[in-house]
Design a protein around this motif. Structure first.
Motif, PDB file in Angstrom:
ATOM      1  N   ALA A 169      11.060  -4.525  -2.126  1.00  0.00           N
ATOM      2  CA  ALA A 169       9.967  -4.395  -3.527  1.00  0.00           C
ATOM      3  C   ALA A 169       8.677  -3.868  -2.769  1.00  0.00           C
ATOM      4  CB  ALA A 169      10.078  -5.892  -4.236  1.00  0.00           C
ATOM      5  N   ALA A 170       8.472  -3.806  -1.516  1.00  0.00           N
ATOM      6  CA  ALA A 170       6.937  -3.452  -1.360  1.00  0.00           C
ATOM      7  C   ALA A 170       6.765  -2.113  -1.551  1.00  0.00           C
ATOM      8  CB  ALA A 170       6.643  -3.687   0.209  1.00  0.00           C
ATOM      9  N   PRO A 171       5.368  -1.838  -2.195  1.00  0.00           N
ATOM     10  CA  PRO A 171       4.921  -0.189  -2.334  1.00  0.00           C
ATOM     11  C   PRO A 171       4.890   0.439  -1.259  1.00  0.00           C
ATOM     12  CG  PRO A 171       2.902  -1.982  -2.598  1.00  0.00           C
ATOM     13  CD  PRO A 171       4.380  -2.796  -2.276  1.00  0.00           C
ATOM     14  N   ASN A 172       4.815  -0.122  -0.112  1.00  0.00           N
ATOM     15  CA  ASN A 172       4.856   0.850   1.097  1.00  0.00           C
ATOM     16  C   ASN A 172       5.963   0.750   2.071  1.00  0.00           C
ATOM     17  OD1 ASN A 172       3.682  -1.807   1.482  1.00  0.00           O
ATOM     18  ND2 ASN A 172       1.933  -1.381   2.422  1.00  0.00           N
ATOM     19  N   ARG A 173       6.117   1.277   2.972  1.00  0.00           N
ATOM     20  CA  ARG A 173       7.381   1.465   3.808  1.00  0.00           C
ATOM     21  C   ARG A 173       7.023   0.222   4.707  1.00  0.00           C
ATOM     22  NH1 ARG A 173       6.108   5.677   5.491  1.00  0.00           N
ATOM     23  NH2 ARG A 173       7.103   6.751   3.524  1.00  0.00           N
ATOM     24  N   MET A 174       7.868  -0.938   4.432  1.00  0.00           N
ATOM     25  CA  MET A 174       7.812  -2.268   4.925  1.00  0.00           C
ATOM     26  C   MET A 174       9.264  -2.320   5.695  1.00  0.00           C
ATOM     27  SD  MET A 174       6.881  -5.742   3.740  1.00  0.00           S
ATOM     28  CE  MET A 174       6.350  -7.170   4.622  1.00  0.00           C
ATOM     29  N   ARG A 175       9.104  -2.749   7.129  1.00  0.00           N
ATOM     30  CA  ARG A 175      10.270  -2.980   7.897  1.00  0.00           C
ATOM     31  C   ARG A 175      10.058  -4.361   8.639  1.00  0.00           C
ATOM     32  NH1 ARG A 175      11.532   0.150   4.974  1.00  0.00           N
ATOM     33  NH2 ARG A 175      12.378   2.488   5.115  1.00  0.00           N
ATOM     34  N   ASP A 179      -5.728  -0.664   1.976  1.00  0.00           N
ATOM     35  CA  ASP A 179      -6.389  -0.254   3.176  1.00  0.00           C
ATOM     36  C   ASP A 179      -5.923   1.027   3.880  1.00  0.00           C
ATOM     37  OD1 ASP A 179      -7.598  -2.850   2.993  1.00  0.00           O
ATOM     38  OD2 ASP A 179      -6.106  -3.921   4.169  1.00  0.00           O
ATOM     39  N   GLY A 180      -4.801   1.435   3.454  1.00  0.00           N
ATOM     40  CA  GLY A 180      -4.404   2.879   4.054  1.00  0.00           C
ATOM     41  C   GLY A 180      -3.088   2.750   4.847  1.00  0.00           C
ATOM     42  N   VAL A 181      -2.536   1.330   4.919  1.00  0.00           N
ATOM     43  CA  VAL A 181      -1.566   1.459   5.588  1.00  0.00           C
ATOM     44  C   VAL A 181      -0.166   1.611   4.833  1.00  0.00           C
ATOM     45  CG1 VAL A 181       0.038  -0.632   6.713  1.00  0.00           C
ATOM     46  CG2 VAL A 181      -2.562  -0.433   7.051  1.00  0.00           C
ATOM     47  N   THR A 182       0.409   2.723   5.141  1.00  0.00           N
ATOM     48  CA  THR A 182       1.637   3.242   4.204  1.00  0.00           C
ATOM     49  C   THR A 182       2.750   2.799   5.057  1.00  0.00           C
ATOM     50  OG1 THR A 182       1.225   5.178   5.639  1.00  0.00           O
ATOM     51  CG2 THR A 182       0.297   5.093   3.254  1.00  0.00           C
ATOM     52  N   SER A 183       2.736   2.564   6.068  1.00  0.00           N
ATOM     53  CA  SER A 183       4.023   1.778   7.006  1.00  0.00           C
ATOM     54  C   SER A 183       3.440   0.633   7.687  1.00  0.00           C
ATOM     55  CB  SER A 183       4.625   2.837   7.915  1.00  0.00           C
ATOM     56  OG  SER A 183       4.700   4.146   7.306  1.00  0.00           O
ATOM     57  N   LEU A 184       4.422  -0.405   7.695  1.00  0.00           N
ATOM     58  CA  LEU A 184       4.045  -1.618   8.333  1.00  0.00           C
ATOM     59  C   LEU A 184       5.478  -2.453   8.736  1.00  0.00           C
ATOM     60  CD1 LEU A 184       2.721  -4.382   5.769  1.00  0.00           C
ATOM     61  CD2 LEU A 184       4.013  -2.404   5.088  1.00  0.00           C
ATOM     62  N   VAL A 185       5.133  -3.315   9.757  1.00  0.00           N
ATOM     63  CA  VAL A 185       6.191  -4.262  10.229  1.00  0.00           C
ATOM     64  C   VAL A 185       5.724  -5.419  10.218  1.00  0.00           C
ATOM     65  CG1 VAL A 185       7.483  -4.776  12.297  1.00  0.00           C
ATOM     66  CG2 VAL A 185       6.959  -2.469  11.820  1.00  0.00           C
ATOM     67  N   ASP A 186       6.662  -6.564   9.519  1.00  0.00           N
ATOM     68  CA  ASP A 186       6.470  -7.833   9.545  1.00  0.00           C
ATOM     69  C   ASP A 186       7.068  -8.202  11.044  1.00  0.00           C
ATOM     70  OD1 ASP A 186       6.028 -10.561   7.956  1.00  0.00           O
ATOM     71  OD2 ASP A 186       7.662 -10.530   9.271  1.00  0.00           O
ATOM     72  N   ALA A 187       6.237  -8.782  11.658  1.00  0.00           N
ATOM     73  CA  ALA A 187       6.979  -9.058  13.021  1.00  0.00           C
ATOM     74  C   ALA A 187       7.144 -10.514  13.245  1.00  0.00           C
ATOM     75  CB  ALA A 187       6.011  -8.772  14.026  1.00  0.00           C
ATOM     76  N   ASP A 242       0.834  -0.040  10.735  1.00  0.00           N
ATOM     77  CA  ASP A 242       0.795  -1.411  11.424  1.00  0.00           C
ATOM     78  C   ASP A 242       2.023  -1.893  11.789  1.00  0.00           C
ATOM     79  OD1 ASP A 242      -0.496  -3.864  12.088  1.00  0.00           O
ATOM     80  OD2 ASP A 242      -1.706  -4.115  10.480  1.00  0.00           O
ATOM     81  N   ILE A 243       2.080  -1.974  13.141  1.00  0.00           N
ATOM     82  CA  ILE A 243       3.359  -2.475  13.807  1.00  0.00           C
ATOM     83  C   ILE A 243       3.683  -4.207  13.834  1.00  0.00           C
ATOM     84  CG2 ILE A 243       3.634  -0.329  14.823  1.00  0.00           C
ATOM     85  CD1 ILE A 243       3.675  -1.919  17.638  1.00  0.00           C
ATOM     86  N   HIS A 244       2.312  -4.934  13.508  1.00  0.00           N
ATOM     87  CA  HIS A 244       2.429  -6.199  13.769  1.00  0.00           C
ATOM     88  C   HIS A 244       1.751  -6.837  12.509  1.00  0.00           C
ATOM     89  CE1 HIS A 244       1.915  -9.965  16.537  1.00  0.00           C
ATOM     90  NE2 HIS A 244       2.184 -10.350  15.248  1.00  0.00           N
TER      91      HIS A 244
END
Ligand SMILES: [Zn+2]
Length: 400
Positions: free
Chosen positions: A133-139, A108-116, A90-92
């Motif tokens: 600290a997020a359990p998924n790959r957050m950028r 929900d299945g979002v293993t990578s996400l971007v805070d925009a 989820d890029i946004h």
């Protein structure tokens, strides 16, 4: 010590997995750690769309093919009748605001996400700490305004809040986590500073070859003037924004500058959101004229969990309703998301050797009402619902 909440969560995860998972008592003979068996595997990165098994070893995809022997894995997850896709991207989102938000997205299945753009140079350090600290790959995309998103005052109404040097320093400090720059250009955010803010953002992004994501819709400047400042690889979000200054001219035709921007390699992203970012009228017209999205993102905020957005699966279902084929919808949150966000290179795929981020989704039939930002409803017949999420080959708890 196990808290009651923790116990319930473990119990729920256990109950969910008992129905699907078979463990073999003799682990020594197992060639794979996990076999996700019998689902329809859709991996747009490899144009793969067939019923097949996904074998995982050491946290990575080991093989994807039909009829892998159940005895070859320590555990088997029965995915018959469901879809098996790469971990969703989820890029946004705006999931950096509360420490637990990213975990909700992961479920929900979002293993990578971007805070925009929630954070700017004044508060990026805290934002990066949340991402780490997020359990998924957050950028993060750093907001070009020092303050980050400012819903009260609009972060670009005072252009002195753009500090190019501080933004550059913040990026240099966090090169692994800050993967681009966000600029919000609506009238209420930027007023007449929209072009100036965007130009300053580009002056930071270009030398660092970082993408810019612009938030379009209801800007003071016409969209073609904003698109003219974008470079290949930049992203336009909220593409189905209602007027003024959306993707159509006054006669309802797609602006030539929009088509030109696509040809120049600029990505067009959904950014569902809650307010003034998508209406069915605009989206349906755009679909008729051939403007389907490159990427589908939620613009996730906690408030959206029980209004309009709910989760990424629900947002994807809206695009099935609009007539997009399933494999293209999945591409929008896997292979295309990686193209738009190169920092996620190597993810969004089930290619052998890739980190085993895998999501099992059910395609539920029924009557589903989807609400747009103007509270208009449309009825869809299919809904994608996440049933299980695996991160580097390990099942994520089914309950929080
Ligand atoms: Zn947003």
């Amino acid at each position: 010590m196990l808290t009651r909440r923790g116990f319930l969560s473990l119990a729920a995860a256990g109950a969910a997995s008992w129905s699907n998972v078979v463990r073999r008592p003799d682990l020594r003979a197992a060639q794979y750690d996990l076999l996700i068996k019998g689902g329809r595997v859709i991996d747009p990165s490899r144009r793969f769309n067939a019923v097949a098994d996904v074998a995982i070893a050491n946290g990575r995809i080991a093989a994807v093919r039909p009829d892998i022997a159940a005895g070859s894995a320590a555990e088997t997850f029965d995915a018959a009748g469901t879809l098996v896709v790469p971990g969703l991207i989820d890029i946004h989102t705006h999931a950096v605001r509360e420490p637990d938000d990213a975990a909700l997205c992961l479920r929900d299945g979002v293993t990578s996400l971007v805070d925009a753009g929630s954070r700017g140079s004044d508060n990026i350090d805290a934002g990066v700490a949340v991402a780490k600290a997020a359990p998924n790959r957050m950028r993060l995309l750093i907001n070009i305004s020092r303050t980050g998103n400012d819903q009260q005052n609009g972060e670009l109404n005072d252009i002195s809040k753009v500090d190019v040097a501080a933004t550059r320093a913040a990026i240099e400090r966090h090169r692994d986590f800050v993967v681009g720059i966000k600029v919000r250009l609506s009238d209420f955010v930027a007023g007449t500073n929209d072009l100036r803010g965007l130009t300053l953002a580009q002056s930071v992004a270009r030398p660092l070859t970082l993408p810019i994501m612009i938030h379009m819709g209801q800007s003071k400047s016409p969209l073609p003037d904003l698109l003219a400042v974008l470079k290949r690889g930049d992203i336009v979000t909220h593409i189905y924004s209602p007027p003024p200054n959306g993707i159509f001219d006054d006669a309802g035709r797609l602006l030539p500058a929009v088509l030109d921007a696509r040809k120049r390699g600029i990505w067009f992203d959904v950014g569902n959101g809650l307010n003034k970012h998508i209406t069915w009228d605009v989206a349906e017209r755009a679909f008729r004229l051939g403007l389907v999205p490159d990427t589908i993102s939620t613009d996730w905020v906690p408030m959206g969990r029980d209004d309009q957005i709910f989760n990424l699966g629900t947002v994807l279902s809206k695009f099935l309703m609009l007539g997009m084929p399933l494999d293209r919808v999945i591409a929008c949150v896997t292979s295309n998301a990686v193209k738009a966000m190169p920092a996620f290179g190597g993810f969004g795929t089930l290619a052998p050797g890739a980190v085993a981020d895998v999501v099992v989704m059910a395609m539920e039939d029924g009557v589903f009402e989807f609400v747009d930002n103007a509270r208009e409803t449309r009825t869809g017949r299919m809904k994608l619902v996440t049933k299980a999420t695996f991160q580097a080959g390990r099942r994520v708890s089914a309950a929080l």
